[in-house]
Design a protein around this motif. Sequence first.
Motif, PDB file in Angstrom:
ATOM      1  N   ARG A 100       0.807  -1.186   0.109  1.00 38.39           N
ATOM      2  CA  ARG A 100      -0.046  -0.147   0.048  1.00 38.39           C
ATOM      3  C   ARG A 100       0.890   1.270  -0.174  1.00 38.39           C
ATOM      4  NH1 ARG A 100      -4.095   1.906   4.674  1.00 38.39           N
ATOM      5  NH2 ARG A 100      -4.888   3.949   3.608  1.00 38.39           N
ATOM      6  N   LEU A 101       2.045   1.272   0.804  1.00 35.25           N
ATOM      7  CA  LEU A 101       2.806   2.462   0.799  1.00 35.25           C
ATOM      8  C   LEU A 101       3.453   2.872  -0.369  1.00 35.25           C
ATOM      9  CD1 LEU A 101       4.407   4.463   2.395  1.00 35.25           C
ATOM     10  CD2 LEU A 101       6.090   2.941   2.959  1.00 35.25           C
ATOM     11  N   HIS A 102       3.824   1.653  -1.479  1.00 32.36           N
ATOM     12  CA  HIS A 102       4.351   1.778  -2.531  1.00 32.36           C
ATOM     13  C   HIS A 102       3.339   2.531  -3.678  1.00 32.36           C
ATOM     14  CE1 HIS A 102       5.889   0.383  -6.658  1.00 32.36           C
ATOM     15  NE2 HIS A 102       7.254   0.671  -5.964  1.00 32.36           N
ATOM     16  N   SER A 103       2.040   2.071  -3.702  1.00 30.96           N
ATOM     17  CA  SER A 103       1.179   2.729  -4.273  1.00 30.96           C
ATOM     18  C   SER A 103       0.762   4.171  -3.957  1.00 30.96           C
ATOM     19  CB  SER A 103      -0.298   1.930  -4.281  1.00 30.96           C
ATOM     20  OG  SER A 103      -0.799   2.012  -3.034  1.00 30.96           O
ATOM     21  N   GLU A 104       0.929   4.592  -2.981  1.00 32.19           N
ATOM     22  CA  GLU A 104       0.671   5.727  -2.245  1.00 32.19           C
ATOM     23  C   GLU A 104       1.933   6.684  -2.798  1.00 32.19           C
ATOM     24  OE1 GLU A 104      -1.959   7.405  -0.894  1.00 32.19           O
ATOM     25  OE2 GLU A 104      -3.144   5.613  -0.561  1.00 32.19           O
ATOM     26  N   LEU A 105       3.289   6.354  -2.822  1.00 35.26           N
ATOM     27  CA  LEU A 105       4.298   6.868  -3.004  1.00 35.26           C
ATOM     28  C   LEU A 105       4.433   6.955  -4.732  1.00 35.26           C
ATOM     29  CD1 LEU A 105       7.022   5.611  -0.622  1.00 35.26           C
ATOM     30  CD2 LEU A 105       5.890   7.781  -0.554  1.00 35.26           C
ATOM     31  N   LYS A 106       3.920   6.185  -5.402  1.00 34.19           N
ATOM     32  CA  LYS A 106       4.028   6.385  -6.976  1.00 34.19           C
ATOM     33  C   LYS A 106       3.130   7.549  -7.339  1.00 34.19           C
ATOM     34  CE  LYS A 106       2.485   2.378  -8.219  1.00 34.19           C
ATOM     35  NZ  LYS A 106       2.235   1.311  -9.009  1.00 34.19           N
ATOM     36  N   ALA A 107       2.100   7.811  -6.515  1.00 37.39           N
ATOM     37  CA  ALA A 107       1.369   8.933  -6.992  1.00 37.39           C
ATOM     38  C   ALA A 107       1.710  10.276  -6.422  1.00 37.39           C
ATOM     39  CB  ALA A 107      -0.181   8.844  -6.504  1.00 37.39           C
TER      40      ALA A 107
END
Length: 236
Positions: A100-107
């Motif tokens: 989940r953190l990875h998806s938030e940081l990508k945006a």
Amino acid sequence: MLSSMLARDAQGVAGHALRCSSRIYPRLARRAMSTPSTSATGASPSGSTPASSPLPWFVDPSEEAPAPSLYALRAAAPQASAKPVAPLPASLPHDHPIVRLHSELKASPHLEPGTLLVCRPIPTSAGPPLPASMPKGRRRRGRTYVGEGVPQDTSGIWEWLVVAQVKEGTENRGSIESVIRVVRKALLTAEPPLPLPLNNKRRVSGGWAMIDAGDFAIHILSKEAREKFFPERRDW
């Protein structure tokens, strides 16, 4: 008597003509100044609108066109293709908070595209054991051998590392602090929420901030700090 009457009439006619001429000539002059001539504007005899108005004598034709803005020049410049984001490791569980953190940081608009990395820490081998020494002094200190015990795992502190690089030139403009807020919000709202340390306002030091999330750590850093502490030549 007749001559005096004729003289007065002549004076009246002359004054009337003078007043009329003083009214007509300024109007004609203003009309001539406001109406461009067909030879100067290039208008057709049919009365069509001229293509462009003539420039005054004090205007340089080379300066007529406005200079392009810096934004227009930057937009017209060829842009380098964005580096794709590295995929998550296959050994990472799909329900891990890093997903989940990875998806938030990508945006996040503050991160440099293609610099987000999730990896295992570099294994560090244990150093040589301390030489055996006997206790010394009256308090009997300095012993290095304490007997046999339960072996401990000395492979490392964290199982995973998350490295996020902010855009160059924004590290002193609040970009690192903004990414820290994104990380804390994503981890504190996870199920179950992760226990994080208190939000220290002075966490950023030298363009590098780190958040300890238990079994993994998040590094938010500038380009200069990444090239210094996380160079590409290291075998991640």
